[in-house]
Design a protein around this motif. Sequence first.
Motif, PDB file in Angstrom:
ATOM      1  N   GLU A   1      -9.348   9.932   2.893  1.00  7.33           N
ATOM      2  CA  GLU A   1     -10.120   8.762   2.501  1.00  7.33           C
ATOM      3  C   GLU A   1     -11.288   8.588   3.482  1.00  7.33           C
ATOM      4  OE1 GLU A   1      -7.723   5.155   1.951  1.00  7.33           O
ATOM      5  OE2 GLU A   1      -9.483   3.960   2.455  1.00  7.33           O
TER       6      GLU A   1
ATOM      7  N   ASP B   1     -11.218  -4.652  -2.704  1.00  7.38           N
ATOM      8  CA  ASP B   1     -10.753  -3.642  -1.757  1.00  7.38           C
ATOM      9  C   ASP B   1     -10.911  -4.258  -0.359  1.00  7.38           C
ATOM     10  OD1 ASP B   1      -9.809  -1.401  -0.513  1.00  7.38           O
ATOM     11  OD2 ASP B   1     -11.043   0.006  -1.649  1.00  7.38           O
TER      12      ASP B   1
ATOM     13  N   HIS C   1      -9.759   2.281  -8.146  1.00  6.17           N
ATOM     14  CA  HIS C   1     -10.655   1.232  -7.649  1.00  6.17           C
ATOM     15  C   HIS C   1     -11.669   1.018  -8.753  1.00  6.17           C
ATOM     16  CE1 HIS C   1      -9.016   3.690  -4.319  1.00  6.17           C
ATOM     17  NE2 HIS C   1      -8.858   2.535  -3.715  1.00  6.17           N
TER      18      HIS C   1
ATOM     19  N   ASP D   1       0.879  -1.169   0.000  1.00  4.94           N
ATOM     20  CA  ASP D   1       0.000   0.000   0.000  1.00  4.94           C
ATOM     21  C   ASP D   1       0.912   1.213   0.000  1.00  4.94           C
ATOM     22  OD1 ASP D   1      -2.697   0.513  -0.038  1.00  4.94           O
ATOM     23  OD2 ASP D   1      -2.942   0.557   2.120  1.00  4.94           O
TER      24      ASP D   1
ATOM     25  N   ARG E   1     -10.736  11.590  -1.834  1.00  2.40           N
ATOM     26  CA  ARG E   1      -9.484  11.031  -2.362  1.00  2.40           C
ATOM     27  C   ARG E   1      -9.006  11.750  -3.621  1.00  2.40           C
ATOM     28  NH1 ARG E   1      -9.582   4.481  -1.300  1.00  2.40           N
ATOM     29  NH2 ARG E   1      -7.321   4.707  -1.148  1.00  2.40           N
TER      30      ARG E   1
HETATM   31  C1  BGC Z   1      -8.541   1.531   0.334  1.00  2.00           C
HETATM   32  C2  BGC Z   1      -7.544   0.958  -0.643  1.00  2.00           C
HETATM   33  C3  BGC Z   1      -6.327   0.462   0.094  1.00  2.00           C
HETATM   34  C4  BGC Z   1      -6.765  -0.563   1.116  1.00  2.00           C
HETATM   35  C5  BGC Z   1      -5.640  -1.152   1.938  1.00  2.00           C
HETATM   36  C6  BGC Z   1      -8.852   0.578   1.459  1.00  2.00           C
HETATM   37  O1  BGC Z   1      -9.593   1.200   2.451  1.00  2.00           O
HETATM   38  O2  BGC Z   1      -9.731   1.891  -0.332  1.00  2.00           O
HETATM   39  O3  BGC Z   1      -7.191   1.929  -1.595  1.00  2.00           O
HETATM   40  O4  BGC Z   1      -5.374  -0.044  -0.775  1.00  2.00           O
HETATM   41  O5  BGC Z   1      -7.676   0.039   2.022  1.00  2.00           O
HETATM   42  O6  BGC Z   1      -5.098  -0.201   2.789  1.00  2.00           O
END
Ligand code: BGC
Length: 739
Positions: A465, A260, A182, A72, A148
């Motif tokens: 996010e 996801d 995504h 990540d 985001r």
């Molecule tokens: C996010 C992803 C991320 C994943 C792992 C999710 O909440 O939407 O973009 O890669 O978490 O951290």
Amino acid sequence: MKKTFTFLFALLLAQSCIYAQQSNPLLQHETEITDIIKSMTLEEKVNMLHGKNMFSSAGIERLGIADIEYADGPFGIREEMEPHSWNSLKWETDKATFFPTGSALAATWSKDIAYQYGKAMAIEARLRGKDMILGPAINIQRIPTGGRTYEYLSEDPILSGQLAVGYTLGAQDNKEAVCLKHFALNNQENMRGFVNVNVTERAMREIYLIPFEMAVRDANAYGVMAAYNKVWGRWCSENDNLQNRILRNEWGFRGIIISDWGGTHSTVGAAVGGLDVEMPGNTYMGQALIDSVRSGAVPMEVIDAKVRNLLRVRMAIPAVPKSEANKQVTSQPAQQKIAYEVASKSIVLLKNADNLLPISKKVKTIAVIGDNATRKMAQGGVGAGVKALYEITPLEGLQTALKGKAKVIFAQGYEPKPRARRGQTVNTEEWEKKAEVLKTEAVAAAKKADMVIFVGGDNREVETEGSDRKDINMPFGQEELVEALAAVNPNIVAVMVAGAPVDLRKVNPAVKSLVYSWFNGSEGGHALADILTGKIAPSGKLPFTLPEKLEDSPAYALGVFPQKEQAGSSDVFVDLVNKDKFRAERNAEADYSEGILVGYRWFTTKNVKPMYPFGYGMSYVPFNYADAKAEINGTNLDVTFKLTNAGKMEADEVAQVYIARPDSKVERPKYELKGFKRVAIKAGATENVTISIPIQHLRHWNEFQHAWNVETGKAIIYVGSSSENLPLQTTIEICNSPQ
Ligand code: BGC
């Protein structure tokens, strides 16, 4: 100039697909993979189809096939965490380079820079023993408030797509897989876990899917992450239309689709709907999947196909031996240099009255004011951040660059308002009192200085996010502060540190110069200082429209965002085989009523004046555009023109080509970006520039035939420096009839 040409569009398209398949590195071990699958038990197969740890999925131990390790996220390799929690392992060696976030990368408008970015990410990922980067994040920036937006690239599909291609090639050429995320239509964070997107097929194809399609078709991306939301009533992670029909069958994707985190919703649905790996747990694709195969609900071929996808990626990416991983600190100088390159080419100069920038040698005292001058942006809010080895703040960058040349004084000016956590109240009185004190100190500093550099905008708590912003206002009283500074000092440069649009109605008139400097990574402060002091000329261009006010942007103008969660909820089966588990389902509908008129397509077509348009960004030199010509060469439309740097320093310009189809039989935006090029030009020099546009990019989605069409007829080609400054124009006739 008018030209006529003929081309066998469908034939060429088919040929290019065949070529892409043959050269796909994922397809080089098919026989070996068949043999491996034959030797595996059902349990061994299913063991690969879900998370082993938080960021890994299992290989086949018995056969010495390594696990897949996921890294990540898109703008720096995330720190190591405990196997089954989000708790940090508190290592020292996992300190990584913080790269400029998505919108900053997009502001470079350079596929080459995106390639370097992908390469740098890959090198650091491999130092950590990772196989697949969870990025790039390439959803379209549909709403200015999107949580985001900072992570995503652009509001335009071609700009996003070209950068996604660059990033993907850069990473995968350096032995690291990407995971495009995504997929698809995850354009809002509010209610992302259950919202259902209602979008026309045309807008989905022409706007939202293009970046994914380009990265799959043109760069052979090895991984895709299914989005949290639903599209047309189906969860993305079990969306047969998106995953099987479009991604795999139409685009020829041969890699893996992972969910996801926590975004899987059923066993049979996900398995037959195209998902390969449930992350990070095994609620649906562990024992429940074994049971589903045994009961006949999921055919063994479906399981075998998934294992094949995983083995293809595993064999295309050589595993880093455990004994070699994490031997040195993740962040290394070569990658830090790339972070600087990206940052220095991303900074956008929006306004420069009286040539206040670059900072004159006559300036002796500079007041740097604002919380963002000293705030680090590698982490904050919800979601993937980077434990950066270091991060040069704007103040540090300016102090270094101005050492011995000017005195730098600093005042914080404002401070973020404490956020009320659930169930808590915040004492705003104290914050307000402190705000007054900080403002008074800042005004005093501004009075003493020849020039003020105000560094404000958002921060990583504001843009995050998991939730969208309520509005795009500059938070924490910054507008009043800037107005107070302007009352005592006329020479203000405002630097916006933000990943998304902010409302500039108050700040713009109060300052002489305005700069967008993004969440710009480990080297952000150095890059900013080099731009402000004139060591290099600014060359970034806006990857999104900066609206005058939020209500001007399409989803807000049409009243379709924000949506409300629907009252009541229904119970749904959690597991289609073991029909004894229920979960309450929450519902909300996102209507994409603006259709294809996303971002500048809306503003230009509806004649709405933005604060600063898409593609806009000034330099310290003027550029002249001349002599546009267009001609067809094979499958490309080549646009050529002369570009002159009429200034006194070397500078980059991002030239842009927009195309209109005046005789179209379908609704069209006024014009659309179809090509662009970053060109470095010496002072006083002229370059002949050619921008090649694949003719297939002129296609539109025919809603009746459910297919792409390239319309014949006139195309007007506009060339210039932004979506609203297009000084050159030429036309060409498109004729795609077979003979
Ligand atoms: C996010 C992803 C991320 C994943 C792992 C999710 O909440 O939407 O973009 O890669 O978490 O951290």
